[in-house]
Design a protein around this motif. Sequence first.
Motif, PDB file in Angstrom:
ATOM      1  N   ASP A 157       0.845  -1.199   0.000  1.00  0.00           N
ATOM      2  CA  ASP A 157       0.000   0.000   0.000  1.00  0.00           C
ATOM      3  C   ASP A 157       0.883   1.253   0.000  1.00  0.00           C
ATOM      4  OD1 ASP A 157      -2.414  -1.287   0.051  1.00  0.00           O
ATOM      5  OD2 ASP A 157      -2.677  -1.150   2.216  1.00  0.00           O
ATOM      6  N   ASN A 158       0.513   2.245  -0.799  1.00  0.00           N
ATOM      7  CA  ASN A 158       1.193   3.535  -0.706  1.00  0.00           C
ATOM      8  C   ASN A 158       0.865   4.163   0.639  1.00  0.00           C
ATOM      9  OD1 ASN A 158       2.496   3.769  -3.294  1.00  0.00           O
ATOM     10  ND2 ASN A 158       0.452   3.978  -4.181  1.00  0.00           N
ATOM     11  N   PRO A 159       1.863   4.635   1.387  1.00  0.00           N
ATOM     12  CA  PRO A 159       1.579   5.213   2.706  1.00  0.00           C
ATOM     13  C   PRO A 159       0.878   6.557   2.602  1.00  0.00           C
ATOM     14  CG  PRO A 159       3.891   5.507   2.150  1.00  0.00           C
ATOM     15  CD  PRO A 159       3.305   4.634   1.077  1.00  0.00           C
ATOM     16  N   LEU A 160       0.054   6.844   3.601  1.00  0.00           N
ATOM     17  CA  LEU A 160      -0.550   8.165   3.725  1.00  0.00           C
ATOM     18  C   LEU A 160       0.424   9.089   4.452  1.00  0.00           C
ATOM     19  CD1 LEU A 160      -4.201   7.287   4.839  1.00  0.00           C
ATOM     20  CD2 LEU A 160      -3.429   7.984   2.561  1.00  0.00           C
ATOM     21  N   HIS A 161       0.356  10.371   4.110  1.00  0.00           N
ATOM     22  CA  HIS A 161       1.187  11.380   4.760  1.00  0.00           C
ATOM     23  C   HIS A 161       0.244  12.326   5.507  1.00  0.00           C
ATOM     24  CE1 HIS A 161       4.489   9.734   2.540  1.00  0.00           C
ATOM     25  NE2 HIS A 161       3.873   9.973   1.393  1.00  0.00           N
ATOM     26  N   PRO A 162       0.180  12.210   6.836  1.00  0.00           N
ATOM     27  CA  PRO A 162      -0.837  12.922   7.623  1.00  0.00           C
ATOM     28  C   PRO A 162      -0.943  14.413   7.338  1.00  0.00           C
ATOM     29  CG  PRO A 162       0.349  11.370   9.005  1.00  0.00           C
ATOM     30  CD  PRO A 162       1.050  11.387   7.692  1.00  0.00           C
ATOM     31  N   LEU A 163       0.186  15.112   7.277  1.00  0.00           N
ATOM     32  CA  LEU A 163       0.115  16.555   7.106  1.00  0.00           C
ATOM     33  C   LEU A 163      -0.424  16.937   5.729  1.00  0.00           C
ATOM     34  CD1 LEU A 163       3.277  17.987   8.900  1.00  0.00           C
ATOM     35  CD2 LEU A 163       1.063  17.306   9.819  1.00  0.00           C
ATOM     36  N   SER A 164      -0.085  16.148   4.722  1.00  0.00           N
ATOM     37  CA  SER A 164      -0.616  16.429   3.387  1.00  0.00           C
ATOM     38  C   SER A 164      -2.135  16.295   3.373  1.00  0.00           C
ATOM     39  CB  SER A 164       0.002  15.468   2.366  1.00  0.00           C
ATOM     40  OG  SER A 164       1.410  15.620   2.307  1.00  0.00           O
ATOM     41  N   ILE A 165      -2.641  15.323   4.093  1.00  0.00           N
ATOM     42  CA  ILE A 165      -4.088  15.105   4.145  1.00  0.00           C
ATOM     43  C   ILE A 165      -4.788  16.261   4.837  1.00  0.00           C
ATOM     44  CG2 ILE A 165      -5.891  13.662   5.175  1.00  0.00           C
ATOM     45  CD1 ILE A 165      -4.038  11.269   4.694  1.00  0.00           C
ATOM     46  N   VAL A 166      -4.290  16.663   5.998  1.00  0.00           N
ATOM     47  CA  VAL A 166      -4.993  17.700   6.755  1.00  0.00           C
ATOM     48  C   VAL A 166      -4.857  19.071   6.104  1.00  0.00           C
ATOM     49  CG1 VAL A 166      -4.828  16.402   8.902  1.00  0.00           C
ATOM     50  CG2 VAL A 166      -3.079  18.101   8.374  1.00  0.00           C
ATOM     51  N   ILE A 167      -3.734  19.326   5.438  1.00  0.00           N
ATOM     52  CA  ILE A 167      -3.609  20.588   4.706  1.00  0.00           C
ATOM     53  C   ILE A 167      -4.590  20.598   3.540  1.00  0.00           C
ATOM     54  CG2 ILE A 167      -2.077  21.983   3.247  1.00  0.00           C
ATOM     55  CD1 ILE A 167       0.222  21.026   5.107  1.00  0.00           C
ATOM     56  N   GLY A 168      -4.756  19.452   2.880  1.00  0.00           N
ATOM     57  CA  GLY A 168      -5.740  19.348   1.815  1.00  0.00           C
ATOM     58  C   GLY A 168      -7.158  19.561   2.305  1.00  0.00           C
ATOM     59  N   ALA A 169      -7.400  19.241   3.570  1.00  0.00           N
ATOM     60  CA  ALA A 169      -8.721  19.453   4.172  1.00  0.00           C
ATOM     61  C   ALA A 169      -8.866  20.855   4.769  1.00  0.00           C
ATOM     62  CB  ALA A 169      -8.985  18.401   5.252  1.00  0.00           C
ATOM     63  N   GLU A 170      -7.894  21.731   4.497  1.00  0.00           N
ATOM     64  CA  GLU A 170      -7.944  23.146   4.908  1.00  0.00           C
ATOM     65  C   GLU A 170      -7.768  23.349   6.413  1.00  0.00           C
ATOM     66  OE1 GLU A 170      -7.947  25.583   2.761  1.00  0.00           O
ATOM     67  OE2 GLU A 170      -8.485  24.529   0.925  1.00  0.00           O
ATOM     68  N   ALA A 171      -6.957  22.523   7.064  1.00  0.00           N
ATOM     69  CA  ALA A 171      -6.664  22.749   8.482  1.00  0.00           C
ATOM     70  C   ALA A 171      -6.053  24.127   8.664  1.00  0.00           C
ATOM     71  CB  ALA A 171      -5.705  21.676   9.003  1.00  0.00           C
ATOM     72  N   THR A 172      -6.464  24.827   9.715  1.00  0.00           N
ATOM     73  CA  THR A 172      -5.975  26.189   9.927  1.00  0.00           C
ATOM     74  C   THR A 172      -4.701  26.240  10.766  1.00  0.00           C
ATOM     75  OG1 THR A 172      -7.512  26.418  11.792  1.00  0.00           O
ATOM     76  CG2 THR A 172      -8.244  27.246   9.637  1.00  0.00           C
ATOM     77  N   PHE A 173      -4.369  25.134  11.437  1.00  0.00           N
ATOM     78  CA  PHE A 173      -3.099  25.058  12.158  1.00  0.00           C
ATOM     79  C   PHE A 173      -2.535  23.663  11.962  1.00  0.00           C
ATOM     80  CE2 PHE A 173      -0.219  24.155  15.588  1.00  0.00           C
ATOM     81  CZ  PHE A 173       0.461  25.342  15.803  1.00  0.00           C
ATOM     82  N   VAL A 174      -1.331  23.595  11.407  1.00  0.00           N
ATOM     83  CA  VAL A 174      -0.707  22.308  11.082  1.00  0.00           C
ATOM     84  C   VAL A 174       0.732  22.343  11.557  1.00  0.00           C
ATOM     85  CG1 VAL A 174      -0.143  20.667   9.252  1.00  0.00           C
ATOM     86  CG2 VAL A 174      -2.164  22.126   9.027  1.00  0.00           C
ATOM     87  N   ALA A 175       1.145  21.317  12.301  1.00  0.00           N
ATOM     88  CA  ALA A 175       2.511  21.295  12.814  1.00  0.00           C
ATOM     89  C   ALA A 175       3.007  19.865  12.948  1.00  0.00           C
ATOM     90  CB  ALA A 175       2.587  22.011  14.169  1.00  0.00           C
ATOM     91  N   ARG A 176       4.329  19.755  13.074  1.00  0.00           N
ATOM     92  CA  ARG A 176       4.962  18.442  13.299  1.00  0.00           C
ATOM     93  C   ARG A 176       6.064  18.607  14.324  1.00  0.00           C
ATOM     94  NH1 ARG A 176       7.481  16.673   8.152  1.00  0.00           N
ATOM     95  NH2 ARG A 176       5.574  15.535   7.627  1.00  0.00           N
ATOM     96  N   SER A 177       6.211  17.594  15.196  1.00  0.00           N
ATOM     97  CA  SER A 177       7.310  17.573  16.149  1.00  0.00           C
ATOM     98  C   SER A 177       7.777  16.134  16.337  1.00  0.00           C
ATOM     99  CB  SER A 177       6.895  18.205  17.481  1.00  0.00           C
ATOM    100  OG  SER A 177       8.031  18.451  18.292  1.00  0.00           O
ATOM    101  N   ILE A 178       8.729  15.951  17.244  1.00  0.00           N
ATOM    102  CA  ILE A 178       9.367  14.651  17.459  1.00  0.00           C
ATOM    103  C   ILE A 178       9.379  14.361  18.950  1.00  0.00           C
ATOM    104  CG2 ILE A 178      11.496  13.331  17.146  1.00  0.00           C
ATOM    105  CD1 ILE A 178      12.152  15.211  14.782  1.00  0.00           C
ATOM    106  N   ASP A 179       9.088  13.126  19.328  1.00  0.00           N
ATOM    107  CA  ASP A 179       8.932  12.800  20.752  1.00  0.00           C
ATOM    108  C   ASP A 179      10.170  13.091  21.583  1.00  0.00           C
ATOM    109  OD1 ASP A 179      10.484  10.695  19.823  1.00  0.00           O
ATOM    110  OD2 ASP A 179       9.052   9.112  20.345  1.00  0.00           O
TER     111      ASP A 179
END
Length: 341
Positions: A157-179
């Motif tokens: 299966d081609n993997p999903l990329h979470p941030l690409s999905i939510v930006i496509g859904a017009e999320a107004t705040f999008v961020a990424r961090s590391i544990d």
Amino acid sequence: MTTSLDLPVLTPQDFASDQDIRWCPGCGDYSILAQMKKILPGLGIPREKTVFVSGIGCSSRFPYYMNTYGIHSIHGRAPAVATGLKSARPDLHVWVITGDGDGLSIGGNHLMHAIRRNMDLNIVLFNNRIYGLTKGQYSPTSPLGQRTKSTPMGAIDNPLHPLSIVIGAEATFVARSIDTNIKHLGATLERAARHQGSSFVEVYQNCNVFNDGAWDYAKDRKLKAETTLELEHGKPLIFGANRDKGIRLNGLTPEVVELGKGISEDDLLFHDEAAPEPSLAYLLSRLRYEDGFPEPIGVFRSVDAPRYDVLINDQVAEAVKRQGAGDLDALFNSGETWVVE
């Protein structure tokens, strides 16, 4: 200790529940929990006004470990439950805790619609690229070819990329961090909490039992300067141990370049998290280590937009103003009614 307004001053320990934490030793979830407890006191929101909603998975045990209200809901439906809660109780500070399996498989539809509505929800997705609670099956974010208990010959299966999905859904705040980047993680969670609207934070989180080392390239002290890029609003995209590399656009295609060889910082792509058009944020979400790019961390997008939870309550108030308060008994007994003997 109390403030001059006689309100209790909360500490991180005040947000810790009395429950035994049942995560594997060394799990990245501990770090996320610790940073959450650390940032909540600074928000000045009472514990009884704070709610954590989760679905199913290792991440979804989170509400048990917070000394706040919590709802351990059903698989993938945490965004739907949180939507109802925030609509009915707009005064509450609502968090959604989910994982790459819970949020992007059975819960993908619910996640997308909560985001497109711009509910005032804080959604944190723990991404370890595996199903941990069910003991090591591949997840929607597992890379192609990954061998797991459910893909012994490699995931196809081609993997999903979470941030690409939510930006496509017009999320107004999008961020990424590391544990393991605890200072960055705490600051990112705090910014998400203060955003008015749907905030989405992806956390690269290690499952040291079933997918250990999935994010080592982004965590290793010797590698992370070359493999990650910390986004700063209004600043050029620069990275590298010597801060001598950057990203520019060649037409519409991003490329890595070296500074000082006829290329200056002014030639680079500059980050604008407040851009109304989400194309730049989407482009950044597509940068992959396996494609030769550093992976951005930080805030990709932060904009204002109308909120569903505000608009729906405005409509209710307008309806009451026009028609008066409702009467359920009168409604049930109006129009055509009949009795079944």
